[in-house]
Design an enzyme around this catalytic site. Structure first.
Site, PDB file in Angstrom:
ATOM      1  N   THR A   1       0.737  -1.319  -0.406  1.00 22.80           N
ATOM      2  CA  THR A   1       0.127  -0.025   0.003  1.00 22.80           C
ATOM      3  C   THR A   1       0.821   1.179  -0.408  1.00 22.80           C
ATOM      4  O   THR A   1       1.981   1.046   0.537  1.00 22.80           O
ATOM      5  CB  THR A   1      -0.842  -0.207   1.371  1.00 22.80           C
ATOM      6  OG1 THR A   1      -0.444   0.088   2.556  1.00 22.80           O
ATOM      7  CG2 THR A   1      -1.682  -0.869   1.723  1.00 22.80           C
TER       8      THR A   1
ATOM      9  N   TRP B   1     -21.166  15.553   9.628  1.00 23.71           N
ATOM     10  CA  TRP B   1     -19.818  15.070   8.000  1.00 23.71           C
ATOM     11  C   TRP B   1     -20.107  16.460   6.956  1.00 23.71           C
ATOM     12  O   TRP B   1     -21.678  16.097   6.230  1.00 23.71           O
ATOM     13  CB  TRP B   1     -19.674  13.960   7.872  1.00 23.71           C
ATOM     14  CG  TRP B   1     -19.209  13.134   9.321  1.00 23.71           C
ATOM     15  CD1 TRP B   1     -18.686  13.874  10.210  1.00 23.71           C
ATOM     16  CD2 TRP B   1     -19.335  11.315   9.387  1.00 23.71           C
ATOM     17  NE1 TRP B   1     -18.882  12.783  11.559  1.00 23.71           N
ATOM     18  CE2 TRP B   1     -18.808  11.915  10.541  1.00 23.71           C
ATOM     19  CE3 TRP B   1     -18.718  10.599   8.194  1.00 23.71           C
ATOM     20  CZ2 TRP B   1     -18.377   9.797  10.253  1.00 23.71           C
ATOM     21  CZ3 TRP B   1     -18.556   9.136   8.762  1.00 23.71           C
ATOM     22  CH2 TRP B   1     -18.617   9.214   9.664  1.00 23.71           C
TER      23      TRP B   1
END
Ligand code: ADP
Length: 549
Positions: free
Chosen positions: A187, A450
């Site tokens: 990653t 959010w």
């Protein structure tokens, strides 16, 4: 119990190449090389050379399971290594050359690579890294004798073409357990230390088959496939495997990824299909707009890795006649998870609504299941509004990282274990279209609500004067966090100012979600895989004083 009475043939990567050799042996693979030339071969010649790679690794004394590292662009030699290494039961570890040198050395050491194969352009980098590489026994320069350096600090530097020339290519691919590791990709480490995802032969084949399906990438032997997405990150989204599976012509751009080079290659090789991250298309489209260019053969593209701005989707489809398939995935998913394809009953929708659906990250393909959950791991409804942590499970999803205990990262959904937490926050609508609102750490938390940074970026990108945009959270005394918009203007839009930019949000989004301020910059920082480096932007603007704060 009655057992099935079908042949037991392990799903091995070598079988893809064998299929391409036997059934599409005359189909071309075209590579623009680091050396400056354009190389042409066929699946038949590539298969023979992959067998020579396998024999060369035997001669170098590499055992089964040994990791062989690559630092290379998209090119035929890299494809030969993919197949030669994995097919002979070694493990192909593709290393991303765009990472910081210390990270590259750490990754090669962590994977314990014993051989490192690299393109000519990375010779200075490898010479610099070598003192820190404790496991590498052999260095192989992926070029011919004429391009070997007169002198190098690398001990016993080997020449790739010499290694192959010494072998006959008469090599029978071994048969072994399909669960054996075929390749490793780390990653990018944007969320911490890089971690190795270890793909098996089985997962690689199942992923390639699913990727080729009509509602996924829709690949065919009639296609000319140009993977812009690098082979050093998540196996170029599986395209080197899927291309062999369908017997397609493969066009590999090497290091030549600028708009002008790509457009010329699309045209000269009559490319029909491509795949890449949004930043690449940004470069290509800017070049085409300036030069007033069009495509003559290009029909479909998969865009993913970060959110495809709706404006880009619109331009490719409406101006250039290229169908855009927006896709979501991760290193841990080999990488494909969802693709945004329209369904039969969407045919009659107005274009705007069709594009809005296409701009979502899409629906699961068979092989990957998904769920969104709250903080307690309970499923949230698929209503297109409830946003939660995106969880996945499937045949090509990691269950542990290299060197870690099995099932380490996995979690439960509704009390049932075995799900991989993606770190993304998403909604899923009633038809199963998933939409990423953010990576969980990029979400802007304003007064208990959010705000999706991706949604705000998409709106900014629709402004004709905006080249690129990022939205990050800035600490706020009252609201906790508020969005700050960071913009790169197009050269011709130097007069685009804060008022005009913020005014553009009016009527496009709820008032309380409109960014509090705008900063104009020359360029935005990107990760080694072309994503916005939000961490760096957040640090850079942590002290930014928002108006009224
Ligand atoms: P890293 O090593 O940084 O995790 P990956 O290439 O594996 O690199 O990145 C995966 C992440 O990229 C996903 O978890 C998601 O946040 C983001 N991503 C990928 N595709 C998309 C997309 N189409 N839209 C939005 N975000 C995406």
């Amino acid at each position: 119990m009655l057992n099935g009475q079908m042949m037991q043939m392990p799903l091995l990567v070598s079988s893809l190449l064998e299929h391409a050799r036997r059934h599409a042996g005359d189909v071309e693979i075209v590579s623009r090389r680091v050396e400056g030339d354009t190389h042409r071969c066929t699946w038949a010649t590539l298969a023979r050379r992959a067998q020579q790679v396998a024999q060369a690794l035997d001669r170098l004394g590499c055992a089964a399971g040994e990791r062989i590292g690559t630092l290379a662009w998209n090119g035929h030699r890299h494809v030969e290594l993919y197949y030669g290494i994995s097919g002979s039961q070694r493990v192909c570890h593709t290393v991303n050359p765009r990472l910081f040198p210390e990270q590259i050395a750490w990754i090669i050491d962590d994977a314990a690579d014993t051989v490192l194969c690299f393109d000519l352009s990375f010779l200075p980098l490898v010479e610099q890294l070598a003192p820190q590489l404790h496991t590498v026994r052999h260095y192989v320069l992926m070029s011919d004798r004429a391009h070997m350096p007169a002198a190098s600090t690398l001990p016993g530097l080997l020449c790739y073409e010499d290694l192959l020339d010494a072998e006959s290519g008469h090599y029978a691919w071994p048969q072994f357990d399909e669960q054996a590791a075929a390749s490793i990709c780390y990653t990018s480490g944007t969320t911490g230390h890089p971690k190795g995802a270890v793909y098996s032969h089985r997962s690689t084949l199942l992923h390639a088959m699913a990727a080729a399906m009509p509602d996924a990438m829709n690949l065919s032997g009639n296609d000319v496939i140009l993977p812009v997405v690098p082979m050093f990150h998540v196996n170029a989204w599986g395209l080197p495997y899927a291309s062999a599976m369908v017997g397609a012509k493969l066009v590999l751009p090497g290091p030549h990824l600028d708009g002008a080079s790509l457009h010329a290659l699309f045209e000269s090789e009559q490319v029909t299909f491509s795949a890449g991250v949004p930043t690449v298309w940004l470069g290509l489209l800017t070049h085409m707009e300036r030069q007033q260019l069009r495509f003559s053969s290009f029909r479909r593209t998969v865009i993913g890795g970060s959110a495809c701005p709706p404006a880009m989707l619109h331009t490719l489809q409406q101006v250039h006649g290229v169908e855009v398939v927006h896709a979501w995935g991760m290193t841990e998913l080999s990488p494909l998870g969802t693709l945004s394809r329209l369904r039969r009953h969407h045919a009659d929708l107005p274009q705007e609504r069709r594009e809005a659906l296409q701009a979502k990250q899409g629906r699961s393909i068979y092989g990957v299941d998904m769920a969104i959950v709250d903080g307690q791991g309970q499923s949230l409804p698929w209503d297109g509004r409830s946003a939660g942590d995106l969880m996945v499970r499937g045949h090509w999803v990691v269950d542990s990282y290299l060197g870690q205990d099995a099932a380490l990262p996995l979690r439960a959904v509704d009390g049932q274990g075995g799900w991989f937490p993606t770190g993304d926050v998403a909604t899923i609508d009633a038809e199963g279209y998933m939409q990423i609102t953010d990576r969980s750490k990029d979400v802007i938390k304003s007064g208990g609500e959010w705000i999706s940074s991706i949604e705000l970026e998409n709106i900014a990108m629709a402004h004709p004067g905006v080249q690129e945009a990022a939205v990050v959270a800035v600490p706020h005394p009252k609201w906790d966090e508020r969005p700050l918009l960071v913009v790169v203007r197009k050269p011709e839009a130097a007069d685009l100012d804060r008022t005009a930019m913020l005014g553009f949000y009016e009527g496009r989004i709820a008032k309380w979600q409109i960014p509090d301020d705008v900063v104009f910059v020359e360029s935005l920082p990107h990760t080694a895989t072309g994503k916005l480096l939000k961490l760096k932007l957040r640090e850079q603007f942590r002290q930014h004083r928002l108006p009224g704060a």
